[in-house]
Design an enzyme around this catalytic site. Structure first.
Site, short mmCIF file in Angstrom:
data_model
loop_
_atom_site.label_atom_id
_atom_site.label_comp_id
_atom_site.label_asym_id
_atom_site.label_seq_id
_atom_site.Cartn_x
_atom_site.Cartn_y
_atom_site.Cartn_z
N ASN A 293 -11.08 17.11 0.90
CA ASN A 293 -12.03 16.05 0.55
C ASN A 293 -13.44 16.54 0.85
O ASN A 293 -13.64 17.34 1.76
CB ASN A 293 -11.74 14.80 1.37
CG ASN A 293 -12.59 13.61 0.94
OD1 ASN A 293 -13.07 13.54 -0.19
ND2 ASN A 293 -12.78 12.67 1.86
N ARG B 163 0.83 -1.21 0.00
CA ARG B 163 0.00 0.00 0.00
C ARG B 163 0.87 1.27 0.00
O ARG B 163 0.56 2.27 -0.65
CB ARG B 163 -0.89 -0.04 1.25
CG ARG B 163 -1.85 1.09 1.36
CD ARG B 163 -3.13 0.79 0.65
NE ARG B 163 -4.05 1.91 0.76
CZ ARG B 163 -5.33 1.85 0.49
NH1 ARG B 163 -5.87 0.75 0.06
NH2 ARG B 163 -6.09 2.92 0.60
N HIS C 84 -17.28 15.28 1.88
CA HIS C 84 -17.97 14.13 2.47
C HIS C 84 -19.47 14.41 2.53
O HIS C 84 -19.87 15.49 2.97
CB HIS C 84 -17.42 13.86 3.87
CG HIS C 84 -18.09 12.71 4.54
ND1 HIS C 84 -17.84 11.40 4.18
CD2 HIS C 84 -19.04 12.67 5.52
CE1 HIS C 84 -18.60 10.60 4.91
NE2 HIS C 84 -19.34 11.34 5.72
N ASP D 41 -12.16 10.68 7.67
CA ASP D 41 -13.08 11.83 7.71
C ASP D 41 -12.96 12.62 9.02
O ASP D 41 -13.96 13.13 9.54
CB ASP D 41 -14.54 11.36 7.48
CG ASP D 41 -14.70 10.68 6.13
OD1 ASP D 41 -13.99 11.05 5.18
OD2 ASP D 41 -15.54 9.76 6.02
C1 GRF Z 1 -19.72 12.61 -3.48
O1 GRF Z 1 -20.98 12.65 -2.86
C2 GRF Z 1 -18.63 12.50 -2.45
O2 GRF Z 1 -18.91 13.16 -1.27
C3 GRF Z 1 -18.61 11.02 -2.22
O3 GRF Z 1 -18.74 10.48 -3.51
C4 GRF Z 1 -19.53 11.35 -4.29
C5 GRF Z 1 -18.81 11.57 -5.59
O4 GRF Z 1 -19.68 11.98 -6.59
N1 GRF Z 1 -17.42 10.62 -1.50
P1 GRF Z 1 -19.14 12.34 -8.05
O5 GRF Z 1 -18.27 11.21 -8.54
O6 GRF Z 1 -18.39 13.65 -7.95
O7 GRF Z 1 -20.40 12.49 -8.86
#
Ligand code: GRF
Length: 205
Positions: A109, A67, A111, A147
């Site tokens: 990121n 990894r 979430h 997260d």
């Molecule tokens: C988003 O809701 C993000 O928060 C989650 O995956 C989704 C990605 O959507 N982790 P996209 O690929 O940008 O349409």
């Protein structure tokens, strides 16, 4: 003002990426997406990038024996484009210490829940199961936890009584995209500061 170079990492359909690319068409937005990376072949996000003429790369965990080697390769691929900011827009892999050593503090990121509630991959489902009346989306600086990073922005989305997980997910994603576009643009144009766990976007007073 020169546009801030940003690498975007994706695993899925790429609607967040598409929203960023749309915003970045306006030079006043201040962001240039210099590359898009994915952890898998054939995801919609990579297709969107290719169609927009943006360089792409794929870095699969399965191609590395360890990894940590994948993590270093991912960091190298990002570093090739010298980004000021790396945006995980639905990138479904946890990065390791090697990546964070190089991009920590400038790896964001998004979430689909109001952290610290409902971390992990089932943000919308967990919110529904718990029965909360509002949920939302959180933009944060990635750290070594799942997260747990410093929160940059949050927006609230109502949970309707009759919601299915698909409906709630879609409502969250609409708000999430708007937040991502707004806040990444402000970070690029105005910078940000962090004190303890408190982040502030914009020039310090
Ligand atoms: C988003 O809701 C993000 O928060 C989650 O995956 C989704 C990605 O959507 N982790 P996209 O690929 O940008 O349409």
């Amino acid at each position: 003002m020169n546009a801030t170079p940003v690498v975007v990492l994706v695993s899925g359909g790429g609607s967040n990426l598409a929203a960023l690319l749309e915003a970045a068409k306006d030079p006043a937005y201040g962001v240039q997406v210099v590359a898009v990376g994915a952890d898998r072949d054939g995801c919609g996000g990579v297709e969107i990038a290719r169609a927009a003429g943006i360089p792409t790369f794929v870095c699969r965990v399965g191609d590395y024996t360890e990894r940590a080697a994948w993590d270093a390769a991912l960091a190298d691929l990002c570093a090739d484009y010298d980004p000021a900011l790396v945006v995980s827009a639905g990138f479904m892999k946890l990065v390791g210490p090697g990546f964070l050593q190089r991009f920590g503090g400038r790896f964001v990121n998004t979430h689909p829940a109001l952290l610290p509630s409902f971390p992990g991959v089932r943000g919308a489902q967990d919110a529904l199961d718990y029965g909360v009346k509002v949920t939302g989306a959180t933009l944060f600086l990635v750290d070594e936890g799942v997260d747990t990073g410093i929160i940059l922005a949050q927006c609230v989305v109502p949970v309707e009584d009759a919601d299915t997980v698909e409906e709630l997910t879609e409502r969250i994603k609409v708000a999430e995209r708007a937040q991502l576009v707004e806040v990444v643009g402000r970070m690029a144009r105005e910078g940000w500061t962090v004190e303890g766990r408190r982040a502030r976007i914009g020039r310090s007073r």
